[in-house]
Write a protein that holds these residues in place. Structure first.
Motif, mmCIF file in Angstrom:
data_model
loop_
_atom_site.group_PDB
_atom_site.id
_atom_site.type_symbol
_atom_site.label_atom_id
_atom_site.label_comp_id
_atom_site.label_asym_id
_atom_site.label_seq_id
_atom_site.Cartn_x
_atom_site.Cartn_y
_atom_site.Cartn_z
ATOM 1 N N UNK A 159 0.880 -1.154 0.071
ATOM 2 C CA UNK A 159 -0.038 0.009 0.060
ATOM 3 C C UNK A 159 0.718 1.075 -0.012
ATOM 4 N N UNK A 160 1.996 1.276 0.618
ATOM 5 C CA UNK A 160 3.004 2.224 0.846
ATOM 6 C C UNK A 160 3.353 2.787 -0.411
ATOM 7 N N UNK A 168 -4.200 5.182 3.369
ATOM 8 C CA UNK A 168 -3.961 4.053 4.086
ATOM 9 C C UNK A 168 -4.626 4.156 5.408
ATOM 10 N N UNK A 169 -4.555 5.093 6.127
ATOM 11 C CA UNK A 169 -5.286 5.331 7.258
ATOM 12 C C UNK A 169 -6.937 4.975 7.430
ATOM 13 N N UNK A 173 -8.595 2.033 9.510
ATOM 14 C CA UNK A 173 -9.606 2.399 10.183
ATOM 15 C C UNK A 173 -10.928 1.322 9.923
ATOM 16 N N UNK A 174 -11.197 1.223 8.837
ATOM 17 C CA UNK A 174 -12.426 0.619 8.234
ATOM 18 C C UNK A 174 -12.150 -0.748 8.629
ATOM 19 N N UNK A 175 -10.864 -1.593 8.399
ATOM 20 C CA UNK A 175 -10.746 -2.937 8.720
ATOM 21 C C UNK A 175 -10.650 -3.026 10.442
ATOM 22 N N UNK A 176 -10.274 -2.233 11.062
ATOM 23 C CA UNK A 176 -10.432 -2.372 12.317
ATOM 24 C C UNK A 176 -11.877 -2.223 13.126
ATOM 25 N N UNK A 198 0.120 9.030 12.874
ATOM 26 C CA UNK A 198 0.253 8.298 11.429
ATOM 27 C C UNK A 198 0.630 9.136 10.545
ATOM 28 N N UNK A 199 -0.008 10.255 10.343
ATOM 29 C CA UNK A 199 0.320 11.113 9.211
ATOM 30 C C UNK A 199 1.654 11.779 9.249
#
Length: 288
Positions: A159-160, A168-169, A173-176, A198-199
């Motif tokens: 992803x990076x 990516x954040x 967040x959605x996965x968490x 994170x940013x």
């Protein structure tokens, strides 16, 4: 990702900028009210920061220790160049050596998670006499991540290469939220901090650290040969390196082994009183 439970500094602590021979590093420094027994230098892990150790500052300083928790190169408020080579493990190890020299005095060295790789690298690269009184490996393993976590880290690396940190954040967040596996959701203040932190990471540092996490060799035998008191500390569960791996590493190192009850990958944030107690008990055996 380590999640501090709160962000307010205790009265004994302040935010500082440590100047070293390798540049400046953002840090939190806590000072005891009386004489300083020794300094504890705390190094965070992948995607972490100095704030992961906030809950340890007061109990450790109350016991007479100066505590210095840092952001590594490329993390949060330290910053760094947009060059992956700057975050190679030998470079990060040299940073720890420079930080140790800058704080001075007897130093107890601790690395959490990926920070365990970094402090191990520093110790193995240091000349005699060693500048530390002890080494603590907190929730870290003997070599690369366990396979499932390595696969997740590889997804982040992919992803990076094609997404910015904000995108990516949002995916993370959605996965968490979909997994629903966070027993104690962070407060709004902490959640906002985690986003800002994170940013603030340098993407190249995340990439370099992530690659190291999935390829790190086993260097336990080398570390065992270093004459330094060692502690292997973890929770009762760990998604990155199985607790059994950490116990076996401690045995190979001839290290003291402590498992913190009801804690996961970040006992420093999840069970700070018990973690501080284990550290103080260990440090008391070293004479400083």
């Amino acid at each position: 990702m380590s999640t501090p439970r709160f962000l307010t500094l205790p009265r004994c602590a302040r935010a500082v900028r440590l100047e070293t021979a390798r540049g400046g590093f953002a840090a939190l420094e806590a000072l005891p009210a009386g004489p300083v027994r020794a300094t504890a230098l705390l190094v965070p892990g992948f995607t972490g920061s100095k704030e992961d150790f906030i809950a340890l500052l007061e109990p450790l300083s109350t016991a007479g220790y100066r505590v210095v928790a840092v952001d590594q190169r490329g993390q949060h408020e330290t910053g760094g160049p947009a060059d992956e080579a700057a975050y190679a493990l030998p470079e990060l190890g040299r940073d720890v050596l420079a930080l140790t020299e800058a704080v001075g005095g007897p130093v107890h060295l601790l690395g959490h998670s990926f920070g365990g790789y970094v402090v191990r690298q520093a110790v193995l690269a240091a000349g005699e006499p060693l500048p530390w009184r002890s080494l603590t490996l907190l929730s870290t393993g003997p070599a690369a991540l366990e396979p499932a976590e390595a696969a997740r880290t590889k997804l982040l690396l992919d992803a990076l290469a094609v997404m910015d940190l904000e995108a990516i954040w949002q995916v993370m967040k959605e996965l968490e939220e979909g997994a629903g596996d966070q027993a104690v959701p962070p407060s709004t203040e902490v959640a906002d901090f985690l986003h800002r932190r994170w940013l603030a990471n340098v993407p190249q540092s995340l990439a370099a650290m992530g690659r190291q996490l999935i390829r790190e060799p086993d260097r336990v035998a080398e570390l065992a040969a270093v004459p330094l008191p060692k502690l292997v500390l973890s929770g009762v569960r760990d998604y990155a390196w199985p607790v059994a791996w950490q116990s076996a590493m401690a045995e190979r190192l001839g290290a003291r082994r402590v498992v913190v009850p009801d804690a996961g990958h970040s006992p420093n944030a999840e069970r700070p009183a018990e973690t501080a107690g284990a550290l103080l008990d260990f440090w008391s055996t070293t004479g400083a």
